[in-house]
Enzyme design. Structure first.
Site, PDB file in Angstrom:
ATOM      1  N   LYS A 191      38.512  22.125 -54.644  1.00  0.00           N
ATOM      2  CA  LYS A 191      37.693  21.270 -55.509  1.00  0.00           C
ATOM      3  C   LYS A 191      37.854  19.816 -55.086  1.00  0.00           C
ATOM      4  O   LYS A 191      38.942  19.251 -55.187  1.00  0.00           O
ATOM      5  CB  LYS A 191      38.123  21.389 -56.970  1.00  0.00           C
ATOM      6  CG  LYS A 191      37.127  20.674 -57.888  1.00  0.00           C
ATOM      7  CD  LYS A 191      37.652  20.451 -59.285  1.00  0.00           C
ATOM      8  CE  LYS A 191      38.464  19.196 -59.407  1.00  0.00           C
ATOM      9  NZ  LYS A 191      37.725  17.953 -59.165  1.00  0.00           N
ATOM     10  N   GLY A 243      46.994  13.897 -56.054  1.00  0.00           N
ATOM     11  CA  GLY A 243      46.391  13.073 -57.095  1.00  0.00           C
ATOM     12  C   GLY A 243      47.456  12.358 -57.890  1.00  0.00           C
ATOM     13  O   GLY A 243      48.542  12.060 -57.367  1.00  0.00           O
ATOM     14  N   THR A 245      50.398  11.373 -60.573  1.00  0.00           N
ATOM     15  CA  THR A 245      51.651  12.010 -60.991  1.00  0.00           C
ATOM     16  C   THR A 245      51.466  12.692 -62.344  1.00  0.00           C
ATOM     17  O   THR A 245      51.993  13.782 -62.589  1.00  0.00           O
ATOM     18  CB  THR A 245      52.779  10.962 -61.028  1.00  0.00           C
ATOM     19  OG1 THR A 245      53.008  10.522 -59.684  1.00  0.00           O
ATOM     20  CG2 THR A 245      54.079  11.536 -61.569  1.00  0.00           C
ATOM     21  N   GLU A 246      50.667  12.084 -63.185  1.00  0.00           N
ATOM     22  CA  GLU A 246      50.431  12.650 -64.514  1.00  0.00           C
ATOM     23  C   GLU A 246      49.807  14.051 -64.420  1.00  0.00           C
ATOM     24  O   GLU A 246      50.275  14.996 -65.057  1.00  0.00           O
ATOM     25  CB  GLU A 246      49.494  11.690 -65.236  1.00  0.00           C
ATOM     26  CG  GLU A 246      49.297  11.943 -66.672  1.00  0.00           C
ATOM     27  CD  GLU A 246      48.129  11.081 -67.189  1.00  0.00           C
ATOM     28  OE1 GLU A 246      47.724  10.123 -66.498  1.00  0.00           O
ATOM     29  OE2 GLU A 246      47.634  11.423 -68.266  1.00  0.00           O
ATOM     30  N   GLY A 248      49.806  15.917 -61.745  1.00  0.00           N
ATOM     31  CA  GLY A 248      50.776  16.746 -61.026  1.00  0.00           C
ATOM     32  C   GLY A 248      51.772  17.384 -61.987  1.00  0.00           C
ATOM     33  O   GLY A 248      52.117  18.558 -61.876  1.00  0.00           O
ATOM     34  N   GLU A 265      51.363  16.334 -53.970  1.00  0.00           N
ATOM     35  CA  GLU A 265      51.447  15.044 -53.277  1.00  0.00           C
ATOM     36  C   GLU A 265      50.898  14.022 -54.252  1.00  0.00           C
ATOM     37  O   GLU A 265      49.694  14.018 -54.526  1.00  0.00           O
ATOM     38  CB  GLU A 265      50.633  15.124 -51.968  1.00  0.00           C
ATOM     39  CG  GLU A 265      51.042  14.084 -50.965  1.00  0.00           C
ATOM     40  CD  GLU A 265      50.247  12.826 -51.109  1.00  0.00           C
ATOM     41  OE1 GLU A 265      50.668  11.959 -51.913  1.00  0.00           O
ATOM     42  OE2 GLU A 265      49.219  12.710 -50.432  1.00  0.00           O
ATOM     43  N   CYS A 299      47.772   6.402 -51.679  1.00  0.00           N
ATOM     44  CA  CYS A 299      48.979   6.805 -52.401  1.00  0.00           C
ATOM     45  C   CYS A 299      50.228   6.176 -51.780  1.00  0.00           C
ATOM     46  O   CYS A 299      51.196   5.893 -52.463  1.00  0.00           O
ATOM     47  CB  CYS A 299      49.097   8.316 -52.434  1.00  0.00           C
ATOM     48  SG  CYS A 299      48.862   9.078 -50.832  1.00  0.00           S
ATOM     49  N   GLU A 396      51.682   2.157 -60.439  1.00  0.00           N
ATOM     50  CA  GLU A 396      50.778   2.248 -59.294  1.00  0.00           C
ATOM     51  C   GLU A 396      49.450   1.599 -59.708  1.00  0.00           C
ATOM     52  O   GLU A 396      48.775   2.089 -60.616  1.00  0.00           O
ATOM     53  CB  GLU A 396      50.568   3.732 -58.972  1.00  0.00           C
ATOM     54  CG  GLU A 396      49.735   3.977 -57.739  1.00  0.00           C
ATOM     55  CD  GLU A 396      49.675   5.464 -57.376  1.00  0.00           C
ATOM     56  OE1 GLU A 396      49.531   6.307 -58.275  1.00  0.00           O
ATOM     57  OE2 GLU A 396      49.771   5.762 -56.176  1.00  0.00           O
TER      58      GLU A 396
HETATM   59  P1  NAI Z   1      43.517  12.481 -60.934  1.00  0.00           P
HETATM   60  O1  NAI Z   1      44.875  12.921 -60.610  1.00  0.00           O
HETATM   61  O2  NAI Z   1      43.003  12.685 -62.330  1.00  0.00           O
HETATM   62  O3  NAI Z   1      42.466  13.198 -59.963  1.00  0.00           O
HETATM   63  C1  NAI Z   1      42.766  13.846 -58.768  1.00  0.00           C
HETATM   64  C2  NAI Z   1      42.078  15.218 -58.722  1.00  0.00           C
HETATM   65  O4  NAI Z   1      42.625  16.049 -59.739  1.00  0.00           O
HETATM   66  C3  NAI Z   1      40.582  15.214 -58.976  1.00  0.00           C
HETATM   67  O5  NAI Z   1      39.982  16.183 -58.178  1.00  0.00           O
HETATM   68  C4  NAI Z   1      40.492  15.603 -60.443  1.00  0.00           C
HETATM   69  O6  NAI Z   1      39.241  16.198 -60.774  1.00  0.00           O
HETATM   70  C5  NAI Z   1      41.588  16.615 -60.550  1.00  0.00           C
HETATM   71  N1  NAI Z   1      42.128  16.810 -61.891  1.00  0.00           N
HETATM   72  C6  NAI Z   1      42.169  15.940 -62.930  1.00  0.00           C
HETATM   73  N2  NAI Z   1      42.766  16.504 -63.997  1.00  0.00           N
HETATM   74  C7  NAI Z   1      43.146  17.745 -63.618  1.00  0.00           C
HETATM   75  C8  NAI Z   1      43.839  18.806 -64.258  1.00  0.00           C
HETATM   76  N3  NAI Z   1      44.276  18.695 -65.492  1.00  0.00           N
HETATM   77  N4  NAI Z   1      44.085  19.928 -63.558  1.00  0.00           N
HETATM   78  C9  NAI Z   1      43.680  20.058 -62.292  1.00  0.00           C
HETATM   79  N5  NAI Z   1      43.009  19.090 -61.637  1.00  0.00           N
HETATM   80  C10 NAI Z   1      42.746  17.943 -62.289  1.00  0.00           C
HETATM   81  O7  NAI Z   1      43.389  10.963 -60.575  1.00  0.00           O
HETATM   82  P2  NAI Z   1      42.331   9.892 -61.149  1.00  0.00           P
HETATM   83  O8  NAI Z   1      42.209   9.977 -62.626  1.00  0.00           O
HETATM   84  O9  NAI Z   1      41.087  10.044 -60.397  1.00  0.00           O
HETATM   85  O10 NAI Z   1      43.055   8.551 -60.782  1.00  0.00           O
HETATM   86  C11 NAI Z   1      43.997   7.984 -61.687  1.00  0.00           C
HETATM   87  C12 NAI Z   1      45.152   7.383 -60.948  1.00  0.00           C
HETATM   88  O11 NAI Z   1      45.835   8.401 -60.239  1.00  0.00           O
HETATM   89  C13 NAI Z   1      44.814   6.370 -59.879  1.00  0.00           C
HETATM   90  O12 NAI Z   1      44.619   5.089 -60.399  1.00  0.00           O
HETATM   91  C14 NAI Z   1      46.013   6.452 -59.007  1.00  0.00           C
HETATM   92  O13 NAI Z   1      47.047   5.686 -59.558  1.00  0.00           O
HETATM   93  C15 NAI Z   1      46.379   7.912 -59.046  1.00  0.00           C
HETATM   94  N6  NAI Z   1      45.845   8.655 -57.908  1.00  0.00           N
HETATM   95  C16 NAI Z   1      46.679   8.930 -56.882  1.00  0.00           C
HETATM   96  C17 NAI Z   1      46.196   9.569 -55.773  1.00  0.00           C
HETATM   97  C18 NAI Z   1      47.080   9.897 -54.632  1.00  0.00           C
HETATM   98  O14 NAI Z   1      46.585  10.101 -53.540  1.00  0.00           O
HETATM   99  N7  NAI Z   1      48.354  10.000 -54.822  1.00  0.00           N
HETATM  100  C19 NAI Z   1      44.803   9.927 -55.629  1.00  0.00           C
HETATM  101  C20 NAI Z   1      44.008   9.647 -56.780  1.00  0.00           C
HETATM  102  C21 NAI Z   1      44.533   9.001 -57.859  1.00  0.00           C
END
Ligand code: NAI
Length: 792
Positions: A191, A243, A245-246, A248, A265, A299, A396
């Site tokens: 996804k 994505g 940490t929350e 994750g 990651e 990240c 972050e």
């Molecule tokens: P996110 O962690 O919500 O999104 C990343 C992916 O996870 C997306 O595909 C999203 O649809 C999916 N997702 C969201 N909730 C989920 C759940 N409960 N179960 C399974 N999949 C889920 O990140 P978001 O809200 O887009 O960004 C928020 C913050 O997260 C950013 O400001 C940044 O600090 C951090 N982040 C870190 C990343 C990294 O590469 N380490 C990448 C993206 C965001």
């Protein structure tokens, strides 16, 4: 555009837009909306949501919100395809991966432009970094597909992998997930992020074009709810997530007890450390790549600048001058340095954090270039004088904001660098190679770049320490995430397993031990025998129910004390592997010298026959020797990444490990779990079998006479079920192994979400005669990749 004479006078950039007509035409043809890609075909679009170009705010596509039936269909397709895919020869699978690489390469320009329109990143980056790395990843893993059987003997594919990726490197993260999964014989349901699904859908079309069998790759679009449905699906064998940490953490909890393999990651707050002898001009260019690359939405962005006080002002001045030259604007323009933030919600997140920082009275610097009238933009920003407690130093920001603080000594630099719950990456700038390598070794992060930053390659592992997650992506390290032990291929060792009685549960406690305490085997904490905090002990019974001794009834406080003690054993990890080997040999020898006594204890405690008890002791001695032998042989690697870089993959101990042992084979299981952990330099808090603890408590004296430094092995007896909870919840425990019942195994995984400690659990019986080897050492370590440049 002005006359040539004017241009020569001002030396201003002219417009240099990358053509986007072909991408726009491709999107126009699909204006009715995109479906999912399931079983080699696109589904009918429905439940559409909009996708925007963040640089202009215009809608560029509509894609389908994935529902549970969609996930069911995708998982079913992946399941159906998996056996056939895994049964292909490595050579056949390799040709498919190679074809994907070729097709990506053929479409580099198309994919770069599409990525830039969808994500807002400068075309220079998508064209020169993202997409070439995508192709590189598929080529690299085409090779692994060929070699997987011979390089990973005794393993098999995991099965169907659910993969969830973020929006900051949409196609690159797809490649990081799909290429190793496929090479290792798995099929996938992936996804993409809701903000940036388009290159994944273009890749789906490429899969068909390249002749990939239907069902091997399935792409389902949607938001977090769709992701959560993939995580929850019972037909998925592994989840790979990148994505926040929350999320994750939520995934760690959701997968607890399901047996799903998991790699995470997550976020970071990576230090960018500049020493006084650094080449400051290079460091400034490094900072540009560290924090303004991809608008800081990286990240592993070097978002915390830590600079030696003596050169701080000079560095800030150079940075400000450089920031004034960064060109922000149309991401499709080839001379744009800083593009758009991915979405209004992310821009608001950055603004919100910056408002918090402003309240703290911090000093901000921004080049005064006007922002474009429309679209999501945030200017490159430098914040100086930031205290470690400031929200901007802790959270972050995921935007183009560099926060700076100073240090006076290398020790202080390391302490500040490690003053974070994350541990994804670090960048170290100094002309002194000794200092560079020392600091690289001391920083707790999965990747360290020396005099460089944000370098990636398919041959090198990437992934974090601490709350930045666990598991690696890339190279050999990454492939471990996509293979599991193949029991069918494990060769049973000759001979019968030791026969053991495992009395479940604890016999009733006789109450406060009082004067009886002398008969009680105490706890072993910090190299000393210690009374349990409760003052209680419990009766250890033989199989006939006769009391054969008392053991201390450890509680939360005892576990906490033991963790505190274990944390003080840091020098054990820093001891040479040779030294550790010597100590382990000594343990093995001393155990050997007392073999009869240990066998007698086993017979009385478990009711084992003399032969079985002797066999167990013999196996335990042999195992201790094996790990003494391994202590200096579990080498790291030098990865073949970029030219002029030595990429060192170092196996580092976790730090403090919890080890909870089962009731079967009370001596052999204890030795099989504790020895590899300490051989790799960890200190251990061990909870032995609750029913048969006396082999472990007898072991104190073996430890004491074998020069094992105090605090390296700490032993807390008692109700394992309760003690393991405390270990799982404890933020001072870096990794936790549990062997016991399925319910507690689930609890361990769920409770570990707090600090995202790595767990290795088994809720069913283990054949302890076989439980030995490199997998134990791999699980007792984490890999740090250090990129070291050479040449002028
Ligand atoms: P996110 O962690 O919500 O999104 C990343 C992916 O996870 C997306 O595909 C999203 O649809 C999916 N997702 C969201 N909730 C989920 C759940 N409960 N179960 C399974 N999949 C889920 O990140 P978001 O809200 O887009 O960004 C928020 C913050 O997260 C950013 O400001 C940044 O600090 C951090 N982040 C870190 C990343 C990294 O590469 N380490 C990448 C993206 C965001």
């Amino acid at each position: 555009m002005g006359a040539i004479r004017d241009i020569l006078r001002t030396m201003d950039y002219g417009p240099s837009p990358e053509g986007a007509e072909h991408v726009r035409a491709w999107l126009d043809e699909r204006a009715a909306g995109f479906g999912h890609f399931i079983n080699g075909a696109f589904t009918k679009p429905r439940d559409l949501f909009d996708v925007f170009n963040p640089a202009t705010g215009e809608r560029i596509a509509r894609v389908t919100q994935g529902s549970t039936p969609d996930i069911d269909a995708a998982v079913a397709a992946a399941r159906k395809a998996q056996a056939k895919w895994a049964a292909l020869s490595g050579f056949e699978r390799s040709k498919h991966l190679y074809a994907l690489a070729r097709h990506v390469q053929k479409r580099e320009r198309f994919l770069s432009v599409l990525e830039t329109i969808d994500n807002g990143k400068p075309i220079r980056e998508s064209r020169d970094i993202d997409i070439p790395l995508v192709a590189r990843h598929f080529y690299h893993h085409a090779g692994w597909a060929m070699l997987i059987e011979q390089e990973f003997p005794g393993t098999k594919p995991v099965g169907v992998c659910g993969q969830i990726i973020p929006w900051n490197f949409p196609l690159l993260m797809l490649a990081w997930k799909i290429a190793p999964a496929l090479a290792a014989g798995n099929t996938v349901v992936l996804k993409p992020a809701e903000y940036t699904p388009l290159t994944a859908l273009a890749f789906a079309a490429i899969c068909n074009e390249a002749g990939l069998p239907a069902g091997v790759v399935n792409i389902v679009t949607g938001d977090g709810a769709t992701g959560a449905a993939i995580v929850a699906h019972s037909g998925v064998d592994k989840i790979a997530f990148t994505g926040s940490t929350e999320v994750g953490r939520a995934i760690r909890k959701a997968t607890a007890g399901t047996g799903k393999k998991l790699s995470l990651e997550l976020g970071g707050k990576s230090p960018f450390v500049v020493f006084e002898d650094a080449d400051l001009d290079s460091a400034v260019e490094g900072a540009v790549d560290a924090i303004w690359f991809n608008q800081g939405q990286v990240c592993c962005a070097g978002s915390r600048l830590l600079v030696a006080e003596s050169v701080a002002e000079a560095l800030y001045a150079k940075l400000r001058a450089r920031m004034a030259k960064l060109r922000l604007g149309d991401p499709l323009d080839k001379s744009t340095d800083v593009g758009a933030i991915v979405a209004p919600a992310q821009l608001e997140r950055i603004n919100g954090l910056m408002r918090e920082g402003e309240k703290e009275g911090l000093e901000f610097f921004r080049a005064d270039e006007a922002l474009p009238a429309r679209g999501c933009f945030y200017p490159p920003t430098l914040v100086t004088g930031v205290e470690p407690a400031s929200i901007l130093a802790r959270e972050e920001i995921f935007g183009p904001v560099l926060v700076a603080a100073t240090f006076r000594t290398p020790d202080e630099a390391v302490a500040l660098a490690n003053n974070t719950r994350y541990g994804l990456a670090a960048s170290v700038w100094t002309e002194n190679v000794n200092r560079a390598l020392e600091v690289a070794a001391r920083i707790k992060a999965g990747v360290v770049w020396i005099n460089s930053t944000n370098l990636f390659d398919a041959a090198s592992g990437f992934g974090g320490y601490r709350e930045s997650g666990f598991g690696r992506e890339g190279g050999r390290e990454g492939l471990n995430e996509y293979r599991v032990a193949d029991e069918a291929k494990a060769k049973p060792k000759p001979g019968r397993p030791p026969r053991l009685n495992a009395a479940p549960g604890l016999p009733p406690a006789p109450g406060p031990a009082g004067g009886d305490l002398d008969r009680t085997a105490k706890l072993f904490i910090g190299g000393k025998q210690a009374r349990p905090d409760s003052g209680y002990s419990y009766a250890v019974l033989d199989p006939a129910g006769r009391e054969i001794g008392l053991a201390g009834l450890g509680n939360r406080k005892d576990i906490r004390d033991a963790v505190e003690a274990a944390a003080k054993a840091g020098s054990w990890g820093a001891a040479t592997a040779h030294n550790r080997a010597q100590v382990l040999y000594y343990v093995a020898e001393n155990l050997s010298a007392r073999a009869d006594e240990f066998a007698r204890r086993l017979r009385v405690m478990t009711g084992a026959s003399a032969r079985a008890a002797e066999a167990e002791v013999e196996a335990a001695i042999r195992r201790a020797f094996v790990y003494a032998g391994y202590a200096d042989k579990y080498d790291g690697a030098v990865h073949a990444t970029r030219s002029r870089f030595v990429t060192l993959a170092m196996n580092e101990p976790w730090g403090v490990m919890g080890v909870v042992c089962p009731d079967e084979a009370p001596l052999l299981a204890f030795v099989s779990l504790v020895m590899p952990a300490i051989a790799m330099g960890n200190s251990v808090v061990a909870v032995p079998s609750a029913s048969h603890p006396l082999s472990a408590t007898d072991f104190y004296s073996v430890l004491e006479t074998s020069d094992v430094p105090p605090s390296v092995v700490n032993i807390v007896t008692g109700e394992a079920k309760a003690l393991v909870r405390t270990l799982a919840e404890h933020d001072g425990v870096d990794a936790l192994w549990y062997v016991g019942d399925a319910e507690s195994a689930k609890q361990v995984e769920a409770l570990s979400a707090g600090n995202l400690k790595a767990t290795w659990v088994s809720g069913s019986a283990v054949d302890w005669r076989q439980a030995e080897g490199r997998e134990f050492l791999r699980r007792a370590t984490q890999v740090k990749n250090i990129w070291t440049p050479y040449g002028e």
